[in-house]
Design a protein around this motif. Structure first.
Motif, PDB file in Angstrom:
ATOM      1  N   GLY A   1       0.818  -1.209   0.000  1.00 49.87           N
ATOM      2  CA  GLY A   1       0.000   0.000   0.000  1.00 49.87           C
ATOM      3  C   GLY A   1       0.851   1.259   0.000  1.00 49.87           C
ATOM      4  O   GLY A   1       0.521   2.244  -0.664  1.00 49.87           O
TER       5      GLY A   1
ATOM      6  N   GLN B   1       1.861   2.033  -3.329  1.00 47.78           N
ATOM      7  CA  GLN B   1       0.836   2.782  -4.049  1.00 47.78           C
ATOM      8  C   GLN B   1       0.888   4.264  -3.691  1.00 47.78           C
ATOM      9  O   GLN B   1       0.627   5.130  -4.520  1.00 47.78           O
TER      10      GLN B   1
ATOM     11  N   ARG C   1      -6.570   6.083  -8.522  1.00 49.97           N
ATOM     12  CA  ARG C   1      -6.456   4.632  -8.399  1.00 49.97           C
ATOM     13  C   ARG C   1      -5.392   4.260  -7.369  1.00 49.97           C
ATOM     14  O   ARG C   1      -5.592   3.340  -6.563  1.00 49.97           O
TER      15      ARG C   1
ATOM     16  N   ASN D   1      -6.784   4.891  -3.959  1.00 52.51           N
ATOM     17  CA  ASN D   1      -7.795   3.874  -3.686  1.00 52.51           C
ATOM     18  C   ASN D   1      -7.141   2.558  -3.263  1.00 52.51           C
ATOM     19  O   ASN D   1      -7.561   1.922  -2.296  1.00 52.51           O
ATOM     20  N   ARG D   2      -6.121   2.153  -3.992  1.00 54.45           N
ATOM     21  CA  ARG D   2      -5.403   0.914  -3.635  1.00 54.45           C
ATOM     22  C   ARG D   2      -4.704   1.040  -2.294  1.00 54.45           C
ATOM     23  O   ARG D   2      -4.638   0.069  -1.531  1.00 54.45           O
TER      24      ARG D   2
ATOM     25  N   GLY E   1      -5.740   2.827   0.281  1.00 56.11           N
ATOM     26  CA  GLY E   1      -6.778   2.677   1.292  1.00 56.11           C
ATOM     27  C   GLY E   1      -7.235   1.243   1.455  1.00 56.11           C
ATOM     28  O   GLY E   1      -7.386   0.746   2.576  1.00 56.11           O
ATOM     29  N   TRP E   2      -7.437   0.552   0.342  1.00 57.19           N
ATOM     30  CA  TRP E   2      -7.848  -0.851   0.424  1.00 57.19           C
ATOM     31  C   TRP E   2      -6.764  -1.731   1.034  1.00 57.19           C
ATOM     32  O   TRP E   2      -7.068  -2.725   1.704  1.00 57.19           O
ATOM     33  N   SER E   3      -5.512  -1.389   0.815  1.00 53.48           N
ATOM     34  CA  SER E   3      -4.444  -2.194   1.431  1.00 53.48           C
ATOM     35  C   SER E   3      -4.454  -2.039   2.951  1.00 53.48           C
ATOM     36  O   SER E   3      -4.198  -2.997   3.676  1.00 53.48           O
TER      37      SER E   3
ATOM     38  N   ILE F   1      -7.153  -1.429   4.754  1.00 48.40           N
ATOM     39  CA  ILE F   1      -8.303  -2.206   5.218  1.00 48.40           C
ATOM     40  C   ILE F   1      -7.980  -3.701   5.202  1.00 48.40           C
ATOM     41  O   ILE F   1      -8.296  -4.435   6.153  1.00 48.40           O
ATOM     42  N   ALA F   2      -7.352  -4.170   4.139  1.00 48.26           N
ATOM     43  CA  ALA F   2      -7.002  -5.592   4.050  1.00 48.26           C
ATOM     44  C   ALA F   2      -6.010  -5.986   5.133  1.00 48.26           C
ATOM     45  O   ALA F   2      -6.132  -7.063   5.739  1.00 48.26           O
TER      46      ALA F   2
END
Length: 135
Positions: A67, A70, A90, A93-94, A96-98, A100-101
């Motif tokens: 992340g 990114q 993008r 976004n990646r 943020g998702w990393s 969360i994951a």
């Protein structure tokens, strides 16, 4: 304004690289290097067991490090003055998702670590301990 934005991009890039290095180096040193007090649980594990523990614990750290990669891509977009382009959005976004994951992976890796080094429980002893504890 542009100069401040470029400085912010450089600072974020520097902090991103520092974060990636620390996310890999500190947990690796924690599990793999033998700098432990004698009463530590990790001190009594073999190098193979510590390496196995690091493999079990590593995924959240590696996901956050990716992340931060990114975030570095976002900083590259800042330097190219493409702050609101699709690639920059993008990358954020990646990132943020990393995060969360990784936060979802932490409990899973901790349970896996506990199961890896837990001693097997005798079912009779386990049940009797709770039955006797109730009286």
């Amino acid at each position: 304004m542009t100069r401040r934005l470029l400085r912010l991009g450089r600072l974020l890039s520097l902090l991103g690289w520092l974060g990636i290095v620390l996310l890999i180096a500190v947990p690796s040193a924690n599990w793999l290097l033998p700098f432990r007090p004698a009463e530590s649980v990790i001190h009594h594990l073999s190098l193979l067991d510590r390496a196995l523990a690091w493999i079990v614990v590593a995924p959240p750290y590696l996901v956050v490090a990716s992340g931060l990669g990114q975030l570095l891509a976002f900083c590259r977009q800042i330097r190219e003055h493409k702050l609101f382009h699709a690639a920059a959005v993008r990358a954020l976004n990646r990132f943020g998702w990393s995060l969360i994951a990784a936060s979802a992976l932490v409990p899973v890796s901790r349970v896996a670590l506990g199961l890896l080094f837990a001693s097997p429980i005798d079912p009779i002893d386990f049940g009797s301990r709770y039955i006797l504890g109730a009286f």
